[in-house]
Design a protein around this motif. Structure first.
Motif, PDB file in Angstrom:
ATOM      1  N   LEU A   1      37.166  88.346  23.836  1.00 54.08           N
ATOM      2  CA  LEU A   1      35.976  88.310  22.978  1.00 54.08           C
ATOM      3  C   LEU A   1      35.137  89.569  23.154  1.00 54.08           C
ATOM      4  CD1 LEU A   1      35.052  84.567  23.449  1.00 54.08           C
ATOM      5  CD2 LEU A   1      35.793  85.649  21.326  1.00 54.08           C
TER       6      LEU A   1
ATOM      7  N   ALA B   1      41.183  83.301  21.242  1.00 51.67           N
ATOM      8  CA  ALA B   1      40.307  83.772  22.320  1.00 51.67           C
ATOM      9  C   ALA B   1      39.273  82.712  22.686  1.00 51.67           C
ATOM     10  CB  ALA B   1      39.611  85.061  21.891  1.00 51.67           C
ATOM     11  N   LEU B   2      38.755  81.989  21.718  1.00 55.37           N
ATOM     12  CA  LEU B   2      37.778  80.934  21.988  1.00 55.37           C
ATOM     13  C   LEU B   2      38.413  79.779  22.758  1.00 55.37           C
ATOM     14  CD1 LEU B   2      35.933  80.977  18.562  1.00 55.37           C
ATOM     15  CD2 LEU B   2      34.965  81.623  20.769  1.00 55.37           C
TER      16      LEU B   2
ATOM     17  N   PRO C   1      39.167  91.585  15.451  1.00 53.20           N
ATOM     18  CA  PRO C   1      38.371  90.483  16.011  1.00 53.20           C
ATOM     19  C   PRO C   1      38.603  89.149  15.296  1.00 53.20           C
ATOM     20  CG  PRO C   1      37.019  92.454  15.726  1.00 53.20           C
ATOM     21  CD  PRO C   1      38.321  92.721  15.044  1.00 53.20           C
TER      22      PRO C   1
ATOM     23  N   GLY D   1      36.985  85.824  29.208  1.00 54.05           N
ATOM     24  CA  GLY D   1      36.121  86.323  28.142  1.00 54.05           C
ATOM     25  C   GLY D   1      36.469  87.717  27.665  1.00 54.05           C
TER      26      GLY D   1
ATOM     27  N   TYR E   1      33.719  78.667  14.388  1.00 55.60           N
ATOM     28  CA  TYR E   1      33.968  80.034  13.922  1.00 55.60           C
ATOM     29  C   TYR E   1      34.510  80.033  12.490  1.00 55.60           C
ATOM     30  CZ  TYR E   1      35.911  84.725  13.641  1.00 55.60           C
ATOM     31  OH  TYR E   1      36.206  86.010  13.230  1.00 55.60           O
TER      32      TYR E   1
ATOM     33  N   ALA F   1      29.446  80.970  18.121  1.00 59.60           N
ATOM     34  CA  ALA F   1      30.747  81.034  17.448  1.00 59.60           C
ATOM     35  C   ALA F   1      30.567  81.005  15.936  1.00 59.60           C
ATOM     36  CB  ALA F   1      31.623  79.871  17.907  1.00 59.60           C
TER      37      ALA F   1
ATOM     38  N   PHE G   1      30.001  88.028  19.526  1.00 63.75           N
ATOM     39  CA  PHE G   1      31.251  88.037  20.274  1.00 63.75           C
ATOM     40  C   PHE G   1      30.994  88.324  21.750  1.00 63.75           C
ATOM     41  CE2 PHE G   1      33.747  88.308  16.339  1.00 63.75           C
ATOM     42  CZ  PHE G   1      34.897  87.645  16.714  1.00 63.75           C
TER      43      PHE G   1
ATOM     44  N   ALA H   1      39.933  85.888  17.356  1.00 61.53           N
ATOM     45  CA  ALA H   1      38.858  84.955  17.688  1.00 61.53           C
ATOM     46  C   ALA H   1      39.306  83.525  17.986  1.00 61.53           C
ATOM     47  CB  ALA H   1      37.812  84.966  16.576  1.00 61.53           C
TER      48      ALA H   1
ATOM     49  N   ALA I   1      29.304  84.415  14.928  1.00 56.52           N
ATOM     50  CA  ALA I   1      30.368  85.423  15.011  1.00 56.52           C
ATOM     51  C   ALA I   1      31.291  85.351  13.803  1.00 56.52           C
ATOM     52  CB  ALA I   1      31.178  85.220  16.291  1.00 56.52           C
TER      53      ALA I   1
ATOM     54  N   LEU J   1      29.215  85.412  23.705  1.00 61.11           N
ATOM     55  CA  LEU J   1      29.922  84.145  23.901  1.00 61.11           C
ATOM     56  C   LEU J   1      30.435  83.938  25.337  1.00 61.11           C
ATOM     57  CD1 LEU J   1      31.797  83.701  20.525  1.00 61.11           C
ATOM     58  CD2 LEU J   1      30.584  81.878  21.735  1.00 61.11           C
TER      59      LEU J   1
END
Length: 381
Positions: free
Chosen positions: A162, A25-26, A18, A159, A47, A100, A82, A22, A103, A85
């Motif tokens: 996440l 992915a964000l 993760p 998404g 994050y 974020a 996660f 992250a 997370a 989000l």
């Protein structure tokens, strides 16, 4: 290779994935929102700030007693953040920014705590090999996470990466509770020094983490601009960075396979300088083959820096402070990455990509010199 070590290896992969997924992915999550990439950059920054803040604050609490439960709780909170989000992206901006941050912050002590658990699961004469394997797992995870994020975000749902990260973090939280409590019993005379003072004793070693991550930021963030400047397809940046990560994995295994001459302090400094020299080669050698050669060599040497700094910190500080110290080093590395990223962006605005890389190398060497000077005042073990 015991059952506990196999379980630890699975736990390490599940908890690292993760973190590696992250930031990208964000960015993909917010790509189709009205704010677009601007919101994605803000979420990724929130994050990372969460990691930097959470690692030392929470890491200082896990050094004694109940490490598994506390790390598991942090992973559980991170998993919930996660998964929440993707559903918050249409809400007012403060909500996804806060999620974020949470997370990143809630499980931020896990990298240090899980590393400390590994060193307690193996005999003292196997710690170097164990940390080398851990570095290999880290690099494999970071090499495979970006393509996984891209495939899930583009072919399943924005998404989906996440949500997968949340599921992996939740699974890691459960596995943590299945590992044996590895903390060693407290000594008869409890340490009288505050944990903060104990952790500060390792500050020269933390600087090597900042230097190493500064080089990583320089390589990752300037590479696309360097390729464009040499009229090479930007698409090469993905394979080149994946090769860098895989070379680091190989380098970590090579380092742990034998005993190397010199002290850990000397090894770390030499490897840092060699990594910096390889990044200079990236600016000099022409074409994708030349750039790949420099990056692959840099990856091999950088993994040795990662292992030696972990061993140095373990050697320098008492056992009860290891988990917290690894977390602090993780946070300092994040600060080094962020500062180098900001300086690289400024350098690209006013100069060439090659100049930006050379500037990053110069900063790395300056930090290395400060660390070497400070460590020279410590007695050699």
């Amino acid at each position: 290779m015991t059952r506990e070590l196999l379980l630890w290896g699975l736990l390490a992969l599940l908890s690292k994935a993760p973190v590696a997924m992250a930031p990208l992915a964000l960015v993909f999550l917010s790509r189709e929102s009205p704010a677009g990439y601007t919101l994605g950059a803000g979420l990724a920054s929130a994050y990372v700030v969460g990691e930097v803040v959470g690692a030392p604050l929470l890491g200082a609490r896990i050094g004694r007693g109940g490490m598994r439960r506390r790390l598991s709780a942090g992973l559980t909170v991170g998993a919930l953040a996660f998964c929440a989000l993707p559903f918050s992206i249409a809400a007012p901006t403060p909500l996804p920014i806060g999620l974020a941050f949470l997370a990143g912050a809630a499980p931020a002590a896990c990298p240090g705590g899980i590393r400390a658990m590994l060193t307690q699961l193996v005999a003292d004469d196997s710690v170097t090999r164990a940390l080398s394997v851990e570095t290999t797992l880290t690099q494999i995870t970071w090499a495979s996470a970006p393509p996984l994020v891209v495939v899930l975000a583009l072919r399943v749902h924005a998404g989906a990466p996440l949500v997968l990260g949340g599921i992996l973090a939740a699974t890691a939280a459960i596995l943590l509770l299945r590992l044996p409590e590895t903390e060693k019993p407290e000594p008869a005379e409890r340490p009288t020094a505050p944990i903060t003072r104990t952790l500060l004793a390792g500050w020269p070693i933390y600087l090597t983490s900042a230097a190493s991550m500064a080089m990583l930021a320089t390589a990752e963030l300037v590479l696309p601009a360097l390729l464009e400047a040499q009229r090479i397809a930007v698409g090469w940046s993905g394979p080149l960075l994946a090769g860098f990560a895989l070379a680091s994995a190989v380098g970590a295994l090579c380092y742990g396979s034998r005993t190397w001459p010199g002290s850990l302090r000397a090894q770390s400094l030499v490897l840092l300088v060699l990594t910096a020299a390889c990044l200079v080669l990236v600016t000099v050698l022409p074409g994708p083959v030349g750039i790949a050669f420099g990056l692959l060599l840099a990856g091999v040497f950088q993994s040795g820096v990662m292992v030696t700094r972990n061993l140095s910190l373990r050697e320098r500080l008492p056992a009860h402070a290891h988990a917290a110290a690894y977390s602090v080093m993780y946070a300092v590395g994040g600060v080094g990455y962020g500062l180098a990223a900001s300086l690289s962006a400024a350098a690209l605005e006013h100069g060439s990509p090659s100049a930006a890389i050379l500037g990053g190398v110069a900063i790395t060497l300056l930090i290395t010199a400060v660390s070497a000077t400070a460590e020279s005042r410590f007695p050699t073990d």
